[in-house]
Design a protein around this motif. Sequence first.
Motif, short mmCIF file in Angstrom:
data_model
loop_
_atom_site.label_atom_id
_atom_site.label_comp_id
_atom_site.label_asym_id
_atom_site.label_seq_id
_atom_site.Cartn_x
_atom_site.Cartn_y
_atom_site.Cartn_z
N UNK A 183 0.83 -1.20 0.00
CA UNK A 183 0.00 0.00 0.00
C UNK A 183 0.87 1.26 0.00
N UNK A 184 1.91 1.27 0.82
CA UNK A 184 2.75 2.46 0.94
C UNK A 184 3.65 2.68 -0.27
N UNK A 190 3.48 6.32 -2.60
CA UNK A 190 4.62 7.15 -2.96
C UNK A 190 5.88 6.96 -2.13
N UNK A 191 5.94 5.92 -1.31
CA UNK A 191 7.13 5.68 -0.48
C UNK A 191 8.07 4.69 -1.17
N UNK A 192 9.35 4.88 -0.95
CA UNK A 192 10.37 3.96 -1.47
C UNK A 192 10.71 2.95 -0.39
N UNK A 304 -1.93 8.39 5.26
CA UNK A 304 -1.49 7.09 4.72
C UNK A 304 -1.53 6.00 5.80
N UNK A 305 -1.19 6.35 7.01
CA UNK A 305 -1.29 5.38 8.11
C UNK A 305 -2.75 5.03 8.39
N UNK A 306 -3.62 6.03 8.35
CA UNK A 306 -5.05 5.79 8.56
C UNK A 306 -5.63 4.91 7.46
N UNK A 307 -5.10 5.06 6.24
CA UNK A 307 -5.62 4.30 5.11
C UNK A 307 -5.48 2.79 5.34
N UNK A 308 -4.41 2.38 6.03
CA UNK A 308 -4.23 0.96 6.32
C UNK A 308 -5.42 0.44 7.13
N UNK A 309 -5.80 1.18 8.16
CA UNK A 309 -6.91 0.76 9.01
C UNK A 309 -8.24 0.79 8.26
#
Length: 435
Positions: A183-184, A190-192, A304-309
């Motif tokens: 997901x990230x 957009x994370x590497x 982005x952290x909230x999107x996981x949940x």
Amino acid sequence: MHDIRFIRENPAAFDAGLKKRNLAPLSAELLEIDKRRRAAISESEAAQAQRKALSRQIGIAKGKGEPADALMAEVASLEATLKKGEAEAQRLDEELTHRLEVLPNLPFDDVPDGVDETSNVEIRRVGSQRNFPFQPKDHVALGEATGEMDFASAAKISGARFVFLKKHLARLERAIAQFMLDLHTSEEGGYTEVNPPLLVRDNAAYGVGQLPKFAEDMFHTDNGFWLVPTAEVPLTNLVNDTIVEEKDLPLRFTAFTPCFRSEAGAAGKDTRGMIRQHQFPKVELVSITTPEQSDAEHQRMTGRAEEVLKRLGLPFRTIVLCGGDMGPASRKTFDIEVWLPGQNAYREISSCSNCGEYQARRMNARFRPKEGKGTRFVHTLNGSGLAVGRTLIAVLENYQNEDGSVTIPEALRPYMGELAALPAPISGVAGGKRK
């Protein structure tokens, strides 16, 4: 790390920031040390200039065949004065650095006042708590019933605050981490992805503010390494002593690693289960950006952290921490707390912090602006995206069924071979052995 020049120019603002941290004003004390330090430097520089001037006179005198004994004696006297002044300047510089390096960062103006977690402010609440037709169990009861969560064996091998996860639970933990990383690192995320070292030296731990203040909370090897308490340490240090071009910012990194914390300050707290362990897996998010973009980046990281949940269908709330509850390196922190029905409480699962230039100063991490001359310090941010073990706990407790089976969230099924549920414990089996 604080800039003494800022304190000179803004003593009232500096003290106001410390007050938000529930600390006494310190600008007067620090500026007095700085005043004596600068005076010692000035005296040393004056003595050095005088020594150079006398040395030139000695050279001229000798060139003319004139006696220079008196001038040489004066130079010798200045040598002693110079050494004494340099030593005093160095001592005061070290004293000032020591005082500054252990002080926490100054909170942003919009951070709530308060001493502890009771003054934190809830921003939003997402998802509905499940209405169970039965009394929900906590993760320990669910895991131990199948024999796939084994604290007893871990205690014999490693002591308290360790666990063996086996079979379905081991796979589920791995699936959660893979799901987070995918997901990230997606185009939207957009994370590497980075696979960093788990052992770091003093300078890396110092750069993010772990040293010297939190040495007791980390594990240290007998040959000079620290086990990372979070991947924030190696990821943020990727820009240690580096100048980045503004056009390349923001830099966004993510990593899945085990984390190691001695938890010296948590004696007697959360001793049951997997909530607080010495070794735990986490997916970390780190951003390096400009001062002008750091607030927007902070909001984005939290999202982005909230999107996981959200993807996992887990109810949560997001809060902003008050000044007295933030980590020392942070200027502002959002905590995300997931609902755990087994505890009938929201518990932290992510902490997203904007550290401003606090860490960058310690690391000498800078960027070269597109316009203008010189360099500026970057802003660093970090957050959990998420704590994998606590996400496992949340899945077990929120998706449990009355027979002890656990429904697997749709988002995780591709990582579990399309398995729809963790099986219920076999009748007559506890802890992996038949009664």
